[in-house]
Structure formats: C-alpha cells, structure tokens
Design a protein around this motif. Structure first.
Motif, mmCIF file in Angstrom:
data_model
loop_
_atom_site.group_PDB
_atom_site.id
_atom_site.type_symbol
_atom_site.label_atom_id
_atom_site.label_comp_id
_atom_site.label_asym_id
_atom_site.label_seq_id
_atom_site.Cartn_x
_atom_site.Cartn_y
_atom_site.Cartn_z
ATOM 1 N N UNK A 109 0.889 -1.160 0.116
ATOM 2 C CA UNK A 109 -0.057 -0.107 0.042
ATOM 3 C C UNK A 109 0.886 0.985 -0.048
ATOM 4 N N UNK A 110 0.582 2.253 -0.942
ATOM 5 C CA UNK A 110 1.385 3.285 -1.254
ATOM 6 C C UNK A 110 1.206 4.370 0.240
ATOM 7 N N UNK A 111 2.164 4.973 0.857
ATOM 8 C CA UNK A 111 1.980 5.943 1.869
ATOM 9 C C UNK A 111 2.729 6.995 1.312
ATOM 10 N N UNK A 112 1.643 7.904 1.463
ATOM 11 C CA UNK A 112 2.260 9.361 1.003
ATOM 12 C C UNK A 112 2.867 10.113 1.790
ATOM 13 N N UNK A 113 2.842 11.477 1.834
ATOM 14 C CA UNK A 113 3.511 12.548 2.662
ATOM 15 C C UNK A 113 2.807 12.727 3.914
ATOM 16 N N UNK A 114 3.518 13.080 5.052
ATOM 17 C CA UNK A 114 2.966 13.362 6.249
ATOM 18 C C UNK A 114 4.238 13.922 7.046
ATOM 19 N N UNK A 115 4.048 13.712 8.375
ATOM 20 C CA UNK A 115 4.950 14.255 9.392
ATOM 21 C C UNK A 115 5.036 13.507 10.548
ATOM 22 N N UNK B 257 -3.331 5.736 0.723
ATOM 23 C CA UNK B 257 -4.612 5.579 0.118
ATOM 24 C C UNK B 257 -5.464 6.595 0.335
ATOM 25 N N UNK B 258 -6.832 6.177 0.686
ATOM 26 C CA UNK B 258 -7.701 7.420 0.815
ATOM 27 C C UNK B 258 -7.779 7.770 2.343
ATOM 28 N N UNK B 259 -7.166 7.249 3.051
ATOM 29 C CA UNK B 259 -6.974 7.056 4.330
ATOM 30 C C UNK B 259 -5.841 7.642 5.084
ATOM 31 N N UNK B 260 -5.621 7.832 6.532
ATOM 32 C CA UNK B 260 -4.422 8.178 7.261
ATOM 33 C C UNK B 260 -3.777 6.751 7.893
#
Length: 150
Positions: A22-28, A62-65
């Motif tokens: 599952x792709x994990x995008x940008x965050x902190x 995805x569409x969630x956190x």
C-alpha cells in the motif's frame, strides 16, 4: 543527559498488509527524546550513548491516514575523528500501536519488526550538524538531516 525535540517530514513509503503493498504518501513525524552518555569517549575508547524516545507520525495512506505511536530504547556506539566527524553503529528496540483504515474498517496493528540495526555518521563543522543514517536490518530506514546547536 540530553533532551531533544524533533519535527520531520515523511516523503514516501510503503506499508505491506497481507502481502499487498500500500502506497504511503507525505506526512509528518514528531518526537521527544532523552539520552544518557553511559560511557564517555576516551582517547581510544568509543562512547556509548543510550536513549529513550517517544514519537508519533501520520501520513496519507490511500484514501485514509496511517498514524503510528512509538516508544524506543536505543544504544549507539561511536568515535569522533578530527573533532568534527562521528561515525557510529546503532541498535534500537521499539513498539507501539499503528492506526489505519483499510477497506472502511478501523485497524490497530504493529510493526513486523520491533528492532533496527545499522550505522550512520554526523558531521559537525560548527553550530550546524549534518547527519545520515542507514538501518538495513529489522525496520529498514534511511534518515538524513540538518540540526542547529545553540
């Protein structure tokens, strides 16, 4: 004893669940940490630094956190050369819950590994610190950063 506060960015990642990537995008990420110099560095003797940290990170998945809470114990062994370059080896053990929504269901999980082993180096030519670290065993990661000492 030292105390440290940290803020960081998550640029990209991958979370594997049931053999599906599952792709994990940008965050902190944010941390608070304390360290203790268990063995001071000598002329020949390396230093041994122990630490405890608490952290939280969150990123779009995805569409969630995907949100993780983490407690870590660490041991770092290193040696400073020419007063500016400090290579080291590090080992860490950790754990904490990971919160995610998968297919509409809230899920609480954990890491597949609860340890990390690797090496890094810090360059301190003045008030600015530059570091790079590679942890190839257990929880794999690459970390780079810049710090300011005052």
């Amino acid at each position: 004893m030292g105390v440290q506060l940290g803020l960081g960015a998550i640029l990209d990642g991958n979370a594997r669940v049931a053999q599906v990537d599952n792709d994990v995008g940008a965050g902190f990420a944010a941390t608070v940490a304390a360290s203790w110099l268990a063995v001071p560095e000598g002329e020949v003797r390396p230093f041994v630094l122990t630490g405890l940290s608490l952290g939280v990170s969150t990123a779009k998945a995805g569409a969630d956190r995907l949100t993780a809470v983490d407690a870590r114990l660490s041991v770092v062994v290193g040696k400073t050369f020419a007063r500016v370059l400090t290579p080291y080896v590090a080992g860490r053990v950790f754990g904490g819950p990971v919160y995610w929504t998968i297919a509409g269901d809230s899920v609480v999980g954990g890491d597949s590994h609860h340890y990390s082993v690797g090496f890094g180096a810090t360059l301190r030519p003045g008030a600015i610190d530059v570091f790079a670290e590679w942890m190839p065993l257990g929880e794999r990661s690459v970390n780079v950063g810049v710090g300011w000492s005052f």
